[in-house]
Structures are given as structure tokens and as C-alpha cells.
Design a protein around this motif. Structure first.
Motif, PDB file in Angstrom:
ATOM      1  N   GLU A 212       0.778  -1.212  -0.070  1.00  0.00           N
ATOM      2  CA  GLU A 212       0.091   0.078   0.076  1.00  0.00           C
ATOM      3  C   GLU A 212       0.980   1.135  -0.170  1.00  0.00           C
ATOM      4  O   GLU A 212       1.185   1.876   0.993  1.00  0.00           O
ATOM      5  CB  GLU A 212      -0.977  -0.166   1.153  1.00  0.00           C
ATOM      6  CG  GLU A 212      -1.874  -1.231   1.199  1.00  0.00           C
ATOM      7  CD  GLU A 212      -3.030  -1.092   0.300  1.00  0.00           C
ATOM      8  OE1 GLU A 212      -3.121   0.047  -0.297  1.00  0.00           O
ATOM      9  OE2 GLU A 212      -3.715  -2.054  -0.153  1.00  0.00           O
ATOM     10  N   ALA A 213       1.211   1.958  -1.152  1.00  0.00           N
ATOM     11  CA  ALA A 213       2.119   2.779  -1.182  1.00  0.00           C
ATOM     12  C   ALA A 213       1.698   4.208  -0.586  1.00  0.00           C
ATOM     13  O   ALA A 213       2.490   4.934   0.297  1.00  0.00           O
ATOM     14  CB  ALA A 213       2.359   2.885  -2.630  1.00  0.00           C
ATOM     15  N   ASP A 214       0.270   4.311  -0.895  1.00  0.00           N
ATOM     16  CA  ASP A 214      -0.047   5.890  -0.245  1.00  0.00           C
ATOM     17  C   ASP A 214      -0.057   5.610   1.307  1.00  0.00           C
ATOM     18  O   ASP A 214       0.126   6.657   2.282  1.00  0.00           O
ATOM     19  CB  ASP A 214      -1.448   5.941  -0.716  1.00  0.00           C
ATOM     20  CG  ASP A 214      -1.579   6.539  -2.166  1.00  0.00           C
ATOM     21  OD1 ASP A 214      -0.477   7.052  -2.326  1.00  0.00           O
ATOM     22  OD2 ASP A 214      -2.622   6.604  -2.684  1.00  0.00           O
ATOM     23  N   GLU A 215      -0.389   4.392   2.047  1.00  0.00           N
ATOM     24  CA  GLU A 215      -0.458   4.298   3.360  1.00  0.00           C
ATOM     25  C   GLU A 215       1.001   4.277   3.849  1.00  0.00           C
ATOM     26  O   GLU A 215       1.368   4.797   4.964  1.00  0.00           O
ATOM     27  CB  GLU A 215      -1.125   2.761   3.791  1.00  0.00           C
ATOM     28  CG  GLU A 215      -2.629   2.719   3.383  1.00  0.00           C
ATOM     29  CD  GLU A 215      -3.288   1.652   4.050  1.00  0.00           C
ATOM     30  OE1 GLU A 215      -2.547   0.821   5.020  1.00  0.00           O
ATOM     31  OE2 GLU A 215      -4.500   1.630   3.545  1.00  0.00           O
ATOM     32  N   ALA A 216       1.979   3.571   3.185  1.00  0.00           N
ATOM     33  CA  ALA A 216       3.363   3.789   3.728  1.00  0.00           C
ATOM     34  C   ALA A 216       3.691   5.168   3.620  1.00  0.00           C
ATOM     35  O   ALA A 216       4.632   5.366   4.645  1.00  0.00           O
ATOM     36  CB  ALA A 216       4.290   2.654   2.534  1.00  0.00           C
ATOM     37  N   ARG A 217       3.463   5.978   2.576  1.00  0.00           N
ATOM     38  CA  ARG A 217       3.776   7.239   2.590  1.00  0.00           C
ATOM     39  C   ARG A 217       3.338   7.985   3.673  1.00  0.00           C
ATOM     40  O   ARG A 217       4.144   8.815   4.629  1.00  0.00           O
ATOM     41  CB  ARG A 217       3.359   8.110   1.121  1.00  0.00           C
ATOM     42  CG  ARG A 217       3.948   9.214   0.983  1.00  0.00           C
ATOM     43  CD  ARG A 217       3.184   9.971  -0.220  1.00  0.00           C
ATOM     44  NE  ARG A 217       3.766  11.333  -0.165  1.00  0.00           N
ATOM     45  CZ  ARG A 217       4.674  11.585  -1.015  1.00  0.00           C
ATOM     46  NH1 ARG A 217       5.536  10.749  -1.538  1.00  0.00           N
ATOM     47  NH2 ARG A 217       4.949  13.005  -1.186  1.00  0.00           N
ATOM     48  N   ASN A 218       2.105   8.073   3.943  1.00  0.00           N
ATOM     49  CA  ASN A 218       1.273   8.520   5.084  1.00  0.00           C
ATOM     50  C   ASN A 218       2.014   8.048   6.597  1.00  0.00           C
ATOM     51  O   ASN A 218       2.145   9.020   7.408  1.00  0.00           O
ATOM     52  CB  ASN A 218      -0.069   8.303   5.185  1.00  0.00           C
ATOM     53  CG  ASN A 218      -0.767   9.014   4.211  1.00  0.00           C
ATOM     54  OD1 ASN A 218      -0.017   9.862   3.395  1.00  0.00           O
ATOM     55  ND2 ASN A 218      -1.839   8.542   3.657  1.00  0.00           N
ATOM     56  N   ALA A 219       2.417   6.860   6.554  1.00  0.00           N
ATOM     57  CA  ALA A 219       2.874   6.195   7.810  1.00  0.00           C
ATOM     58  C   ALA A 219       4.157   6.857   8.190  1.00  0.00           C
ATOM     59  O   ALA A 219       4.537   6.991   9.396  1.00  0.00           O
ATOM     60  CB  ALA A 219       2.734   4.983   7.846  1.00  0.00           C
ATOM     61  N   MET A 220       4.935   6.967   7.195  1.00  0.00           N
ATOM     62  CA  MET A 220       6.273   7.635   7.432  1.00  0.00           C
ATOM     63  C   MET A 220       6.360   8.972   7.869  1.00  0.00           C
ATOM     64  O   MET A 220       7.079   9.493   8.641  1.00  0.00           O
ATOM     65  CB  MET A 220       7.197   7.324   6.167  1.00  0.00           C
ATOM     66  CG  MET A 220       8.587   7.939   5.981  1.00  0.00           C
ATOM     67  SD  MET A 220       9.578   7.042   7.392  1.00  0.00           S
ATOM     68  CE  MET A 220      10.249   5.652   6.461  1.00  0.00           C
ATOM     69  N   LEU A 221       5.262   9.575   7.160  1.00  0.00           N
ATOM     70  CA  LEU A 221       5.341  11.180   7.255  1.00  0.00           C
ATOM     71  C   LEU A 221       4.608  11.233   8.907  1.00  0.00           C
ATOM     72  O   LEU A 221       5.346  12.275   9.521  1.00  0.00           O
ATOM     73  CB  LEU A 221       4.312  11.699   6.476  1.00  0.00           C
ATOM     74  CG  LEU A 221       4.064  13.308   6.610  1.00  0.00           C
ATOM     75  CD1 LEU A 221       5.396  13.895   6.351  1.00  0.00           C
ATOM     76  CD2 LEU A 221       3.402  13.830   5.315  1.00  0.00           C
TER      77      LEU A 221
END
Length: 234
Positions: A212-221
């Protein structure tokens, strides 16, 4: 160099312990190049991913330097620092930490997104190993900064961008220092705990594992922003 066969316990940890012992004993000298991952795996009779995990953990604490295309080299290292969290050389200024977080949000948010798209089973194994080490962190002993560095470097590797990997490698020593300080500050904050810090990394791992690319991006941020906010309040 020669190695005896290791038993299957926590394989990457055993490999790391054996190599660290050789460095401590002087069998491996500063500047000396280690054998390739493939050769080390053959000599230890373990998987290549276990060797990579061991080397990544050693790099996270400054024991070795991994140069892409050249190999892994032993660093000059004072082992007394490994278990002494109050060494002055490990302290970094608040201004430097906040500046680094600006860079990390630019680099690592995108890296997490790419990792979710490109990760392999070996990458997930490395991430899970670092996550397990993080789970064992304790406020009284090892607060988990080495595992934290290993986790973030594994994400960079999973992103599959060589320039990003090289940049993260160059930042690894500074990351180690800032993660020690940020975790120390996190522990002294009434609202934050090691468990919450672990959970943020776990959520990031799950998003990458699920692709889940969007979720990974949001989780890192979210993770980087939370740690940065704790530093600002300190």
C-alpha cells in the motif's frame, strides 16, 4: 578468513556476534574488507539475507562501512561506546537534529512509497528482523537506536533507488546519533512510550508488506512528524 559453522538461533545476531568478536580480537583490522555476502553466507552456512541483516546492524552502530560496488569495510571503533549511551560523541545538537528531519521527510517519505511498490521477500525479512529487535528495546538498557537505523536503511534498500541508498548510507552515522537522542527524548516525554514508537514502525512495516504505497507514505510522514514534534517540545 575462516569461520566455524553457526547454529540456528537468531541467525543474523549470531553472524553479527561472530564478526564483532573477530574485530574485537584484532582478527579483522580497521580498513580491512570483509568477504562478499555470498561468500560469508557460504562460510557460515546461512542465508544471504541473514548476512545482510547482520552487516546492516553493524553499519547502524558504526562498526563497518558498506560501499556500494566495493564491499564492506571494518571501521576504527571503540567498543566501550556500544553500551555507553552517555558518550559525548553520540550527542548531537537540537538544531542539527531538526535540520536532519527536514531532509528525512523529503527523502524517506518517498522511499517508503517506493518500498511498498518494489519490496521483495528479502527486504521484508530485513525489515521484520529490525522490527523484532526494536520490540526488545528497554528504557533501562538498549533503547533500540541501532534497530531503528537498520529499519530505515532497509526501507531505503527496498525502495530500489541506488542514489537514495548511497545517500542514506552516508547519513547512517548521523542517523545513529539522532535516533539515540530522539529516542532518549521520547522516553522522557510523558505522552510518549517505546511501545508507541514501536507501533509506528510496525504500521509502516505493515503498509510496505501489503504493498500500500499511499499508506506507507502517510505512515512514514506521520512517524517522522511525531518524533520531530517531540524534539521541538524538549
Amino acid at each position: 578468513m575462516t569461520f566455524e559453522q553457526v547454529e540456528s538461533r537468531k541467525i543474523s545476531e549470531i553472524v553479527r556476534e561472530r564478526i564483532e568478536h573477530m574485530i574485537q580480537q584484532g582478527d579483522l583490522q580497521p580498513g580491512e574488507k570483509l568477504d562478499s555476502v555470498a561468500k560469508l553466507a557460504e562460510q557460515f552456512q546461512v542465508s544471504r539475507s541473514a548476512v545482510r541483516e547482520a552487516l546492516s546492524a553493524m553499519r547502524a552502530v558504526g562498526l563497518v562501512t558498506i560501499k556500494q560496488g566495493e564491499g564492506t569495510f571494518v571501521n576504527q571503533y571503540d567498543f566501550s561506546q556500544m553500551f555507553d549511551p552517555v558518550k559525548a560523541e553520540r550527542i548531537i545538537s537540537k538544531k542539527e537534529m531538526l535540520e536532519l528531519f527536514e531532509i528525512r521527510k523529503i527523502m524517506e517519505v518517498g522511499a517508503a512509497e517506493l518500498a511498498a511498490e518494489k519490496r521483495t521477500s528479502d527486504h521484508l525479512t530485513m525489515l521484520k528482523s529490525a522490527l523484532d529487535d526494536m520490540k526488545r528495546a528497554s528504557p533501562k538498557d538498549n533503547i533500540g537506536e541501532a534497530a531503528d537505523v537498520a529499519f530505515h536503511l532497509a526501507i531505503a534498500n527496498a525502495a530500489g533507488n541506488q542514489i537514495m541508498i548511497d545517500m542514506m548510507d552516508q547519513l547512517s552515522d548521523t542517523l545513529r546519533k539522532t535516533m539515540f537522542e530522539s529516542r532518549r527524548i521520547w522516553l522522557f516525554s510523558e505522552e510518549q512510550t517505546l511501545e508507541r514508537l514501536y507501533q509506528e514502525h510496525f504500521n509502516l512495516y505493515e503498509a510496505i508488506k501489503a504493498g500500500e504505497a499511499d499508506e506507507a507514505r502517510n505512515a512514514m510522514l506521520e512517524h517522522l512528524s511525531n518524533v520531530e514534534a517531540a524534539l521541538v517540545k524538549a
